[in-house]
Every structure is written in structure tokens, then in C-alpha cells.
Design a protein around this motif. Structure first.
Motif, PDB file in Angstrom:
ATOM      1  N   ARG A  39       0.854  -1.248   0.025  1.00  0.00           N
ATOM      2  CA  ARG A  39       0.084  -0.104   0.126  1.00  0.00           C
ATOM      3  C   ARG A  39       0.735   1.263  -0.111  1.00  0.00           C
ATOM      4  N   ARG A  40       1.956   1.266   0.754  1.00  0.00           N
ATOM      5  CA  ARG A  40       2.916   2.344   0.971  1.00  0.00           C
ATOM      6  C   ARG A  40       3.308   2.851  -0.620  1.00  0.00           C
ATOM      7  N   TYR A  41       3.812   1.690  -1.289  1.00  0.00           N
ATOM      8  CA  TYR A  41       4.325   2.038  -2.445  1.00  0.00           C
ATOM      9  C   TYR A  41       3.621   1.987  -3.747  1.00  0.00           C
ATOM     10  N   GLU A  42       2.348   2.005  -3.374  1.00  0.00           N
ATOM     11  CA  GLU A  42       1.181   1.607  -4.443  1.00  0.00           C
ATOM     12  C   GLU A  42       1.334   0.497  -5.302  1.00  0.00           C
ATOM     13  N   LEU A  43       1.932  -0.601  -4.616  1.00  0.00           N
ATOM     14  CA  LEU A  43       2.306  -1.888  -5.410  1.00  0.00           C
ATOM     15  C   LEU A  43       0.791  -2.760  -5.510  1.00  0.00           C
ATOM     16  N   ALA A  44       0.710  -3.559  -6.395  1.00  0.00           N
ATOM     17  CA  ALA A  44      -0.581  -4.046  -6.442  1.00  0.00           C
ATOM     18  C   ALA A  44       0.009  -5.599  -5.924  1.00  0.00           C
ATOM     19  N   LEU A  45      -0.513  -5.995  -4.834  1.00  0.00           N
ATOM     20  CA  LEU A  45      -0.017  -7.138  -4.380  1.00  0.00           C
ATOM     21  C   LEU A  45      -0.410  -8.243  -5.171  1.00  0.00           C
ATOM     22  N   TRP A  46      -1.361  -8.291  -6.052  1.00  0.00           N
ATOM     23  CA  TRP A  46      -1.855  -9.511  -6.564  1.00  0.00           C
ATOM     24  C   TRP A  46      -1.481  -9.116  -8.174  1.00  0.00           C
ATOM     25  N   SER A  47      -0.432  -8.602  -8.270  1.00  0.00           N
ATOM     26  CA  SER A  47      -0.048  -8.193  -9.617  1.00  0.00           C
ATOM     27  C   SER A  47       0.342  -9.237 -10.349  1.00  0.00           C
ATOM     28  N   ALA A  48       0.832  -9.440 -11.679  1.00  0.00           N
ATOM     29  CA  ALA A  48       1.285 -10.566 -12.430  1.00  0.00           C
ATOM     30  C   ALA A  48       2.365 -11.291 -11.498  1.00  0.00           C
ATOM     31  N   ALA A  49       3.201 -10.389 -11.220  1.00  0.00           N
ATOM     32  CA  ALA A  49       4.453 -10.794 -10.447  1.00  0.00           C
ATOM     33  C   ALA A  49       4.319 -11.313  -9.155  1.00  0.00           C
ATOM     34  N   GLY A  50       3.128 -10.554  -8.521  1.00  0.00           N
ATOM     35  CA  GLY A  50       3.048 -11.198  -6.845  1.00  0.00           C
ATOM     36  C   GLY A  50       2.266 -12.600  -7.372  1.00  0.00           C
ATOM     37  N   ARG A  51       1.087 -12.643  -8.173  1.00  0.00           N
ATOM     38  CA  ARG A  51       0.735 -14.043  -8.349  1.00  0.00           C
ATOM     39  C   ARG A  51       1.683 -14.989  -8.666  1.00  0.00           C
ATOM     40  N   LEU A  77      12.580 -26.935   7.055  1.00  0.00           N
ATOM     41  CA  LEU A  77      13.734 -25.861   6.187  1.00  0.00           C
ATOM     42  C   LEU A  77      13.829 -26.224   4.614  1.00  0.00           C
ATOM     43  N   LEU A  78      13.677 -27.395   4.353  1.00  0.00           N
ATOM     44  CA  LEU A  78      13.855 -27.861   2.992  1.00  0.00           C
ATOM     45  C   LEU A  78      12.781 -27.108   2.234  1.00  0.00           C
ATOM     46  N   LEU A  79      11.551 -27.308   2.798  1.00  0.00           N
ATOM     47  CA  LEU A  79      10.335 -26.887   1.836  1.00  0.00           C
ATOM     48  C   LEU A  79      10.098 -25.455   1.766  1.00  0.00           C
ATOM     49  N   TYR A  80      10.576 -24.611   2.895  1.00  0.00           N
ATOM     50  CA  TYR A  80      10.304 -23.417   2.903  1.00  0.00           C
ATOM     51  C   TYR A  80      11.359 -22.803   1.882  1.00  0.00           C
ATOM     52  N   GLY A  81      12.550 -23.377   2.011  1.00  0.00           N
ATOM     53  CA  GLY A  81      13.692 -22.837   1.013  1.00  0.00           C
ATOM     54  C   GLY A  81      13.305 -23.092  -0.351  1.00  0.00           C
ATOM     55  N   ALA A  82      12.820 -24.118  -0.588  1.00  0.00           N
ATOM     56  CA  ALA A  82      12.253 -24.582  -2.017  1.00  0.00           C
ATOM     57  C   ALA A  82      11.147 -23.757  -2.512  1.00  0.00           C
ATOM     58  N   GLY A  83      10.302 -23.313  -1.686  1.00  0.00           N
ATOM     59  CA  GLY A  83       9.277 -22.151  -2.012  1.00  0.00           C
ATOM     60  C   GLY A  83       9.775 -20.856  -2.365  1.00  0.00           C
ATOM     61  N   VAL A  84      10.665 -20.521  -1.307  1.00  0.00           N
ATOM     62  CA  VAL A  84      11.336 -19.313  -1.413  1.00  0.00           C
ATOM     63  C   VAL A  84      12.208 -19.222  -2.718  1.00  0.00           C
ATOM     64  N   LEU A  85      12.755 -20.313  -2.978  1.00  0.00           N
ATOM     65  CA  LEU A  85      13.799 -20.243  -4.173  1.00  0.00           C
ATOM     66  C   LEU A  85      12.832 -20.302  -5.485  1.00  0.00           C
ATOM     67  N   ALA A  86      11.819 -20.957  -5.635  1.00  0.00           N
ATOM     68  CA  ALA A  86      10.745 -21.005  -6.746  1.00  0.00           C
ATOM     69  C   ALA A  86      10.229 -19.635  -6.778  1.00  0.00           C
ATOM     70  N   GLY A  87       9.692 -18.885  -5.600  1.00  0.00           N
ATOM     71  CA  GLY A  87       9.187 -17.785  -5.780  1.00  0.00           C
ATOM     72  C   GLY A  87      10.002 -16.679  -6.158  1.00  0.00           C
ATOM     73  N   SER A  88      11.319 -16.867  -6.012  1.00  0.00           N
ATOM     74  CA  SER A  88      12.507 -15.684  -6.287  1.00  0.00           C
ATOM     75  C   SER A  88      12.391 -15.250  -7.734  1.00  0.00           C
ATOM     76  N   SER A  89      12.141 -16.274  -8.434  1.00  0.00           N
ATOM     77  CA  SER A  89      12.382 -15.861 -10.069  1.00  0.00           C
ATOM     78  C   SER A  89      11.335 -14.766 -10.653  1.00  0.00           C
ATOM     79  N   SER A  90      10.337 -14.546  -9.552  1.00  0.00           N
ATOM     80  CA  SER A  90       9.300 -13.241  -9.881  1.00  0.00           C
ATOM     81  C   SER A  90       9.719 -12.444  -8.924  1.00  0.00           C
ATOM     82  N   SER A  91      10.621 -12.170  -8.035  1.00  0.00           N
ATOM     83  CA  SER A  91      10.954 -11.232  -7.181  1.00  0.00           C
ATOM     84  C   SER A  91      12.074 -10.864  -7.120  1.00  0.00           C
ATOM     85  N   VAL A  92      12.759 -10.327  -6.227  1.00  0.00           N
ATOM     86  CA  VAL A  92      14.205  -9.801  -6.282  1.00  0.00           C
ATOM     87  C   VAL A  92      15.185 -11.194  -6.212  1.00  0.00           C
ATOM     88  N   PRO A  93      16.065 -11.115  -6.799  1.00  0.00           N
ATOM     89  CA  PRO A  93      17.080 -12.100  -7.142  1.00  0.00           C
ATOM     90  C   PRO A  93      17.747 -12.505  -5.571  1.00  0.00           C
TER      91      PRO A  93
END
Lengths: 202, 129
Positions: A91-103, A137-153
Motif C-alpha cells: 500500500r505504501r508504494y502503491e504496489l498491487a499485491l496481486w499483480s502478475a509478478a505477485g501471483r 527448512l527444505l520446503l520453505y527454502g524450495a518455496g522461496v527459491l521457486a518464488g524468487s524468479s518473480s521477485s528480487v534475486p
């Protein structure tokens, strides 16, 4: 200041205000145009601090049930806090939480988290609680790793380090389980949270 | 255009005012020395966005600057003419794709603009003490 003509003083004040406005405009434009992340670094720090508290409490747990209850209690506070702080940042940066990248981020992150939840119940039922920290730890890491391709490197590194800790947790004595969890959900989250807060707008 | 920019840069790097009267008039002088090309909101948004991204497509820039196609084209063209921005046209599959990036001159001009804004604020703070 008062030795100047009134008109000069007013011009100076107006110019100063315009300069402040310009810098504010640059700041918000930078935040809006930086690679997408509504992932809140501050939320990471808060969640990391909660995990450290949970790790200390879990060390003195009297039973496995109590140990599990402490970590579930921590997650039940940390997850809503993290989501709320993501909403605040978006909200602060007027970013759409459910933008294409967010989804896309959610599509990468959530399956591993759901798998982690299901696996936790399966491991508890099979009386294999010692493997639960490694699975988390393994599954949280896998999730973050998979999500990282559409967020900050930098999230890719966070995911990879979580997975490395998960691997270590799977092959070390169960006594160390809280150490691994504290290192991952505590220290790593705080460290990367500070980095994201500093470099990606909060 | 390049000659105009050169003149603006030369004016910007002139010696700071030494006398009291000159210091009193400093804000007005600084306003005159502002990089007018950069000061426009749309152009400032384009340069700012490109300063934190290696390259941005026309569509991405349009979303960031929240402006129309025509307006973005005009302002991007002005920045390109000044040598602040470079434009590459290509294809993404069969779709034409235009990408913009900041040149070294654009990056230097942006830094100078930021320094300029900060100097104005510092000057005002110094006077109010």
C-alpha cells in the motif's frame, strides 16, 4: 536570514520545498520501478525475532507435543504478521499485491508450503518428529527459491541457504533441531530481512 | 541540444558565490542552473526508473510513469536527443519491442540533479539556523 529581501526569502523557501518534493517523487518512483517485491524485509526481521524466541522456548520443552505447540504457536503469530506487513508495504508504494509478478511469486511459493504442512502431519503421525525441522527448512527454502524468479534475486540465495540448513538438519542428531531452526527461520530471516528493507524499500 | 546541455553543465559547475549578496541570491541562481530537461516530472520519472533497472520496455515505462503512449514517446525522445537515454528496437517473438536504458551521460546528469536538489535543501537549512 533576515538581512535578505522578503522576496528572496520566499523564493528560497519555495525552491527548498520544490527540491524536497522532487526528492520525494524520485524516492517513490524508484520504489515503484525497482524489481517487484512486496516481500517485506521488516516482516522478515519481526518473524526472525519470533523464531529466535520460539527456538529458546522450544529448547526447554518437556515433550514433543509441547515442542510442536511452541513452533505452531510461533507460526500462527508470524504468518499473519508477515502478511499484514506485506500489505502495508504494498500500500505504501502503491504496489498491487496481486499483480502478475505477485501471483507468480505465490504460485512458486505456496505449493511447497502446502506440501510442508501435509508432510508435517504425516511425519507426526508416523512418529518421525525428528525429521520435521528438516522438512520445514527444505520446503520453505524450495518455496522461496521457486518464488524468487518473480521477485528480487536475493531471495534465491535465501531459499538456497534454507535448503542447505534443511539438508544439514536431516543428517545431524535431533538435539540440534532447534539450532537449525533458529539459524534458518531466525538468523537468515533477520539478515535477509535487513537487506531487503535497506535495498528494496522496507 | 548537446551544445545546450554542455552550456547547462558549464553553468552548473561554476565557482560557488563568495559574497554575502551573492550567497543571498544563490537559490535563484541555482533555480536557473537546474537541468530543465530532467526537472519535468515525466522525464524525471523515466530517468529515475531507468536508474534502478538495466533496461525497461516501453510498456513497463508507461506503467511506471502512468502516462499515455504519446506523452511517453515525446518525453523519451527528448531524453534520447539529449543523450541521456538510449533506445533499442527489436522483436519479442513477432511483437515489436522498444527498450530504453540510461546512458553514462544520463546517469551523470541524474546524479548531478540529485546533488543539486540536496544542495538547495542544505542551503535552506543552513539559512534557517
Amino acid at each position: 536570514m533576515y538581512d535578505q529581501p522578503v522576496t528572496d526569502r520566499r523564493a528560497g523557501v519555495a525552491l527548498n520545498e520544490r527540491a524536497i518534493e522532487s526528492l520525494e517523487f524520485i524516492r517513490t518512483t524508484m520504489a515503484r520501478s525497482a524489481p517487484f517485491t512486496a516481500v517485506s524485509g521488516r516482516a522478515g526481521v519481526v518473524m526472525g525475532a519470533l523464531a529466535l524466541i520460539a527456538a529458546v522456548a522450544a529448547r526447554s520443552a518437556q515433550s514433543d507435543e509441547q515442542w510442536l505447540a511452541i513452533w505452531f504457536g510461533c507460526a500462527s503469530i508470524a504468518v499473519p504478521v508477515g502478511l499484514a506487513m506485506m500489505r502495508v508495504k504494498a500500500r505504501r508504494y502503491e504496489l498491487a499485491l496481486w499483480s502478475a509478478a505477485g501471483r507468480r511469486f505465490a504460485q512458486g511459493f505456496l505449493p511447497a508450503i502446502v506440501a510442508g504442512a501435509v508432510l508435517t502431519f504425516a511425519l507426526v503421525r508416523a512418529d518421525a518428529l525428528d525429521l520435521v525441522p528438516a522438512a520445514w527448512l527444505l520446503l520453505y527454502g524450495a518455496g522461496v527459491l521457486a518464488g524468487s524468479s518473480s521477485s528480487v534475486p536475493v531471495l534465491a540465495w535465501l531459499g538456497a541457504l534454507f535448503m542447505a540448513l534443511g539438508g544439514a538438519a536431516a543428517f545431524t542428531p535431533p538435539d540440534l533441531r532447534d539450532i537449525w531452526l533458529a539459524a534458518g527461520f531466525g538468523v537468515l530471516q533477520i539478515g535477509f530481512g535487513l537487506y531487503i528493507a535497506r535495498h528494496h524499500g522496507g | 541540444m548537446a551544445a545546450k546541455r554542455g552550456a547547462a553543465l558549464r553553468a552548473d559547475t561554476a565557482d560557488p558565490p563568495r559574497t554575502t549578496q551573492a550567497r543571498a541570491a544563490a537559490p535563484a541562481t541555482r533555480a536557473a542552473n537546474l537541468d530543465r530537461l530532467m526537472h519535468d516530472r515525466t522525464r524525471l520519472a523515466i530517468v529515475t526508473a531507468l536508474s534502478v533497472n538495466a533496461a525497461l520496455s516501453f510498456t513497463e515505462l508507461k506503467a511506471i510513469t502512468q502516462t499515455t503512449d504519446g506523452n511517453l514517446s515525446v518525453h523519451a525522445r527528448k531524453l534520447e536527443d539529449a543523450g541521456y537515454v538510449s533506445c533499442t528496437k527489436g522483436f519479442d517473438g513477432r511483437m515489436p519491442k522498444t527498450e530504453f536504458s540510461l546512458t553514462d551521460a544520463g546517469r551523470r546528469a541524474f546524479k548531478k540533479y540529485l546533488d543539486h536538489m540536496e544542495a538547495i535543501i542544505q542551503h535552506a537549512r543552513g539559512k534557517s539556523r
